[in-house]
Write a protein that holds these residues in place. Structure first.
Motif, mmCIF file in Angstrom:
data_model
loop_
_atom_site.group_PDB
_atom_site.id
_atom_site.type_symbol
_atom_site.label_atom_id
_atom_site.label_comp_id
_atom_site.label_asym_id
_atom_site.label_seq_id
_atom_site.Cartn_x
_atom_site.Cartn_y
_atom_site.Cartn_z
ATOM 1 N N VAL A 309 0.833 -1.201 0.000
ATOM 2 C CA VAL A 309 0.000 0.000 0.000
ATOM 3 C C VAL A 309 0.871 1.256 0.000
ATOM 4 C CG1 VAL A 309 -1.889 -1.156 1.204
ATOM 5 C CG2 VAL A 309 -0.095 -0.053 2.522
ATOM 6 N N GLU A 310 0.258 2.364 -0.367
ATOM 7 C CA GLU A 310 0.922 3.656 -0.327
ATOM 8 C C GLU A 310 0.258 4.499 0.750
ATOM 9 O OE1 GLU A 310 2.363 7.241 -3.348
ATOM 10 O OE2 GLU A 310 0.652 5.964 -3.867
ATOM 11 N N GLU A 311 1.030 4.950 1.729
ATOM 12 C CA GLU A 311 0.516 5.778 2.805
ATOM 13 C C GLU A 311 1.379 7.026 2.932
ATOM 14 O OE1 GLU A 311 0.295 3.574 6.402
ATOM 15 O OE2 GLU A 311 -1.157 2.104 5.652
ATOM 16 N N HIS A 312 0.729 8.166 2.839
ATOM 17 C CA HIS A 312 1.431 9.449 2.973
ATOM 18 C C HIS A 312 2.622 9.539 2.010
ATOM 19 C CE1 HIS A 312 -1.007 9.872 6.554
ATOM 20 N NE2 HIS A 312 -0.475 8.778 7.052
ATOM 21 N N GLY A 313 2.408 9.015 0.790
ATOM 22 C CA GLY A 313 3.448 9.100 -0.226
ATOM 23 C C GLY A 313 4.546 8.067 -0.100
ATOM 24 N N VAL A 314 4.414 7.116 0.847
ATOM 25 C CA VAL A 314 5.435 6.082 1.048
ATOM 26 C C VAL A 314 4.811 4.714 0.770
ATOM 27 C CG1 VAL A 314 7.028 5.024 2.689
ATOM 28 C CG2 VAL A 314 6.572 7.482 2.805
ATOM 29 N N TRP A 315 5.479 3.931 -0.095
ATOM 30 C CA TRP A 315 5.009 2.572 -0.366
ATOM 31 C C TRP A 315 5.476 1.657 0.763
ATOM 32 C CZ3 TRP A 315 1.680 0.621 -3.858
ATOM 33 C CH2 TRP A 315 1.286 1.464 -4.901
ATOM 34 N N LEU A 316 4.541 0.811 1.240
ATOM 35 C CA LEU A 316 4.810 -0.044 2.393
ATOM 36 C C LEU A 316 4.350 -1.475 2.141
ATOM 37 C CD1 LEU A 316 3.340 2.317 5.146
ATOM 38 C CD2 LEU A 316 5.775 2.014 4.644
ATOM 39 N N PHE A 317 5.086 -2.406 2.715
ATOM 40 C CA PHE A 317 4.586 -3.778 2.868
ATOM 41 C C PHE A 317 3.894 -3.833 4.222
ATOM 42 C CE2 PHE A 317 8.464 -4.711 0.282
ATOM 43 C CZ PHE A 317 7.824 -5.263 -0.829
ATOM 44 N N HIS A 318 2.652 -4.295 4.245
ATOM 45 C CA HIS A 318 1.945 -4.472 5.510
ATOM 46 C C HIS A 318 1.927 -5.964 5.809
ATOM 47 C CE1 HIS A 318 -1.654 -3.163 8.218
ATOM 48 N NE2 HIS A 318 -0.681 -3.766 8.878
ATOM 49 N N ILE A 319 2.815 -6.390 6.702
ATOM 50 C CA ILE A 319 2.898 -7.811 7.059
ATOM 51 C C ILE A 319 1.907 -8.061 8.172
ATOM 52 C CG2 ILE A 319 4.395 -9.658 7.868
ATOM 53 C CD1 ILE A 319 6.075 -6.642 6.484
ATOM 54 N N ARG A 320 0.873 -8.839 7.874
ATOM 55 C CA ARG A 320 -0.214 -9.066 8.823
ATOM 56 C C ARG A 320 -0.921 -10.359 8.444
ATOM 57 N NH1 ARG A 320 -4.147 -4.278 6.338
ATOM 58 N NH2 ARG A 320 -3.958 -4.939 4.154
ATOM 59 N N ASP A 321 -1.805 -10.818 9.308
ATOM 60 C CA ASP A 321 -2.646 -11.964 8.960
ATOM 61 C C ASP A 321 -3.560 -11.571 7.807
ATOM 62 O OD1 ASP A 321 -1.583 -13.554 10.905
ATOM 63 O OD2 ASP A 321 -3.206 -13.255 12.336
ATOM 64 N N ASN A 322 -3.757 -12.484 6.883
ATOM 65 C CA ASN A 322 -4.721 -12.245 5.810
ATOM 66 C C ASN A 322 -5.446 -13.540 5.498
ATOM 67 O OD1 ASN A 322 -2.929 -13.753 4.161
ATOM 68 N ND2 ASN A 322 -1.883 -11.899 3.480
ATOM 69 N N GLU A 323 -6.215 -13.549 4.427
ATOM 70 C CA GLU A 323 -6.984 -14.740 4.079
ATOM 71 C C GLU A 323 -6.094 -15.882 3.623
ATOM 72 O OE1 GLU A 323 -10.207 -15.124 4.506
ATOM 73 O OE2 GLU A 323 -10.341 -13.102 5.359
ATOM 74 N N THR A 324 -4.838 -15.584 3.283
ATOM 75 C CA THR A 324 -3.940 -16.577 2.707
ATOM 76 C C THR A 324 -3.094 -17.275 3.752
ATOM 77 O OG1 THR A 324 -3.808 -15.213 0.723
ATOM 78 C CG2 THR A 324 -2.143 -16.934 0.972
ATOM 79 N N ARG A 325 -2.567 -16.545 4.692
ATOM 80 C CA ARG A 325 -1.676 -17.123 5.696
ATOM 81 C C ARG A 325 -1.677 -16.291 6.960
ATOM 82 N NH1 ARG A 325 0.244 -12.692 5.834
ATOM 83 N NH2 ARG A 325 2.022 -11.841 4.684
ATOM 84 N N ARG A 326 -1.145 -16.892 8.013
ATOM 85 C CA ARG A 326 -0.988 -16.202 9.279
ATOM 86 C C ARG A 326 0.486 -15.895 9.470
ATOM 87 N NH1 ARG A 326 -4.743 -20.387 11.994
ATOM 88 N NH2 ARG A 326 -6.780 -19.406 11.827
ATOM 89 N N ILE A 327 0.753 -14.788 10.146
ATOM 90 C CA ILE A 327 2.147 -14.450 10.428
ATOM 91 C C ILE A 327 2.624 -15.268 11.622
ATOM 92 C CG2 ILE A 327 2.048 -12.154 9.425
ATOM 93 C CD1 ILE A 327 1.570 -11.027 12.200
ATOM 94 N N LYS A 328 3.940 -15.296 11.810
ATOM 95 C CA LYS A 328 4.548 -16.205 12.772
ATOM 96 C C LYS A 328 4.178 -15.870 14.214
ATOM 97 C CE LYS A 328 9.011 -18.291 13.904
ATOM 98 N NZ LYS A 328 10.464 -18.320 13.598
#
Length: 481
Positions: A309-328
């Motif tokens: 995503v892009e937030e405040h002009g900065v592109w970011l990876f948002h590492i979080r739980d989603n429909e595909t997998r859970r984080i560690k």
């Protein structure tokens, strides 16, 4: 009337108490005293020993007849942290076990059940564990249960199959040696399975024994079990962990990204052969993201389009739980700035193209039609193993995780603060609970990302090129032979 009866009883008790105080001997009855008389003599009669009392049969019940796999389901039902009976329950503030972890818990119980035959878990003995351990030592870890056919076999049947293959391969190798063929080389000889190739690795067997111990310790609360010594089978991994986690050097990174997936492949199915085909997909992006972000393999492969995503002009990876997998872990949830080099090579455009194509996953080609397995495992088996063969510097324990150590080591070299480095890597740091997602904190993480050496200056960006629709579909399961 009740009060009257109670009061009368009290009066009688008081009288008896006063009499005893006046004459303590009144509290005891008279003891009869008889004159001494010799005991009569009787003829000796042989004593017949009493018949031995047969052992009492244990009370029958569900715990006495429960199989190991049935016990696993009872264990799940009693422990919400595992996901409960259906895998969806959880304790407040905790995530339930993943489907993969639940399956890993079931598997050793299934093996134990096969070794024990028709006997219930209540009758498990140390000898059963010894037999199971013997089976573990006779399996080929690289191929064990990798095929659908083997997954439908018992562990004993698989052991017998490997024994037969070793015998056949031994004869074949002997015939080749007798022919003294010029084609018989060291590389070709490696195709033969030998006894030295057998045995599950320590990490796998330790996990199996750990889960079994957890199961039987819990089961013992409901039904007595024989003494079980798991310490006899759990072994320490004697490999040098420092060498297994060694990072890649910048020179090795440049060598990696000069391979055909980044400079041009022959076709969609022959990506490791040189050609003029350039495609934006998991082949191209996963190692690049791993190098410039230090993210874990499953964190990268399980990204969704909405996680970049892009937030405040900065592109970011948002590492979080989603429909595909859970984080560690909980601390693994974080936001990471996208490296300038990833932006230069066209990652935002790739994300936009996938969104326009109606895709939810960042790498839809890694998904399985069955929904089983992780996308990280799929990437490793289908792609990374082919890339690693072309890299002479990749050692046996080195792989995707070495990218993470490369990034973390770069932060140490740049003297990035411990708190920022922990946020970057998704590690827990005691006392650091504020600012992870604030606007002021993102620039600090950007400095950490910028500390990673750039090894792809030789790559030129090209127009966004997605895989054809047919190749982006979830892969179907292989048909049984």
């Amino acid at each position: 009337m009740a009060r009257k009866v109670v009061n009368e009883a009290r009066i009688v008790a008081i009288r008896e108490f006063r009499e005893v105080l006046a004459n303590p001997g009144a509290a005891y009855g008279p003891v009869p005293i008889a004159e001494y008389a010799p005991a009569p003599q009787y003829p000796t009669v042989p004593v017949t020993p009493a018949a031995p009392v047969p052992p009492q049969t244990a009370v029958a019940g569900p715990w006495a007849t429960m199989t190991p796999t049935e016990a696993v389901e009872e264990f799940f039902a009693e422990h919400p942290r595992t996901g409960g009976a259906d895998g969806t329950e959880s304790r407040s503030g905790e995530k339930p076990w993943t489907a993969k972890t639940r399956e890993q818990f079931r598997l050793p119980a299934q093996f134990l059940e096969e070794v024990m035959g028709e006997r219930p878990l209540a009758q498990v003995t140390q000898k059963d564990l010894v037999n199971l351990n013997s089976c573990f030592q006779k399996l080929h870890g690289a191929t064990f249960r990798k095929s659908k056919r083997q997954r439908e076999m018992t562990i004993q049947e698989i052991v017998e199959e490997y024994a037969a293959k070793i015998a056949n391969d031994k004869e074949a190798a002997k015939r080749d040696a007798e022919r003294k063929s010029s084609k018989t080389e060291a590389g070709e000889a490696a195709q033969y399975l030998t006894e030295d190739d057998l045995g599950l690795n320590a990490i796998t067997t330790n996990r199996h024994w750990g889960f079994l111990r957890q199961l039987t310790d819990w089961f013992r609360d409901y039904h007595p079990l024989a003494k079980l010594d798991y310490g006899a089978f759990i072994v320490k991994d004697g490999r040098n962990q420092r060498s297994l986690r060694s990072a890649y050097t910048p020179a090795q990174g440049e060598e990696l990204f000069r391979l055909p997936p980044w400079t041009g492949g022959k076709s969609h199915l022959k990506r490791m052969e040189a050609g003029d085909l350039l495609v934006h997909d998991a082949w191209y992006w996963v190692p690049l993201i791993a190098w410039y972000s230090g993210m874990r393999r499953d964190e990268i492969c399980g990204l969704e389009v909405g996680d970049v995503v892009e937030e405040h002009g900065v592109w970011l990876f948002h590492i979080r739980d989603n429909e595909t997998r859970r984080i560690k872990t909980i601390s693994s949830e974080r936001k990471l700035p996208v490296a300038d080099e990833l932006r230069r090579l066209g990652l935002p455009a790739y994300v936009a193209a996938l969104r326009d194509a109606g895709e939810m996953l960042l790498f839809p080609e890694l998904a399985a039609e069955s929904g089983k397995g992780t996308m990280g495992d799929a990437y490793y088996k289908r792609i990374w193993t082919k890339i690693a063969k072309a890299l002479p510097f990749v050692s046996g324990g080195q792989g995707i995780h070495a990218f993470r150590h490369t990034a973390i080591n770069s932060l140490k070299g740049a003297k990035i603060s411990e708190a920022v480095a922990a946020d970057f890597a998704g590690h827990a740091l005691e006392g650091e609970t504020q600012g992870r997602y604030s606007k002021d904190h993102i620039p600090l993480l950007k400095e950490a990302v910028d500390a990673i050496p750039v090894v792809t200056k030789h790559l030129m960006p090209f127009d966004t090129t997605l895989l054809p629709d047919r190749l982006r579909r979830p892969r179907a399961a292989r048909k049984a032979a």
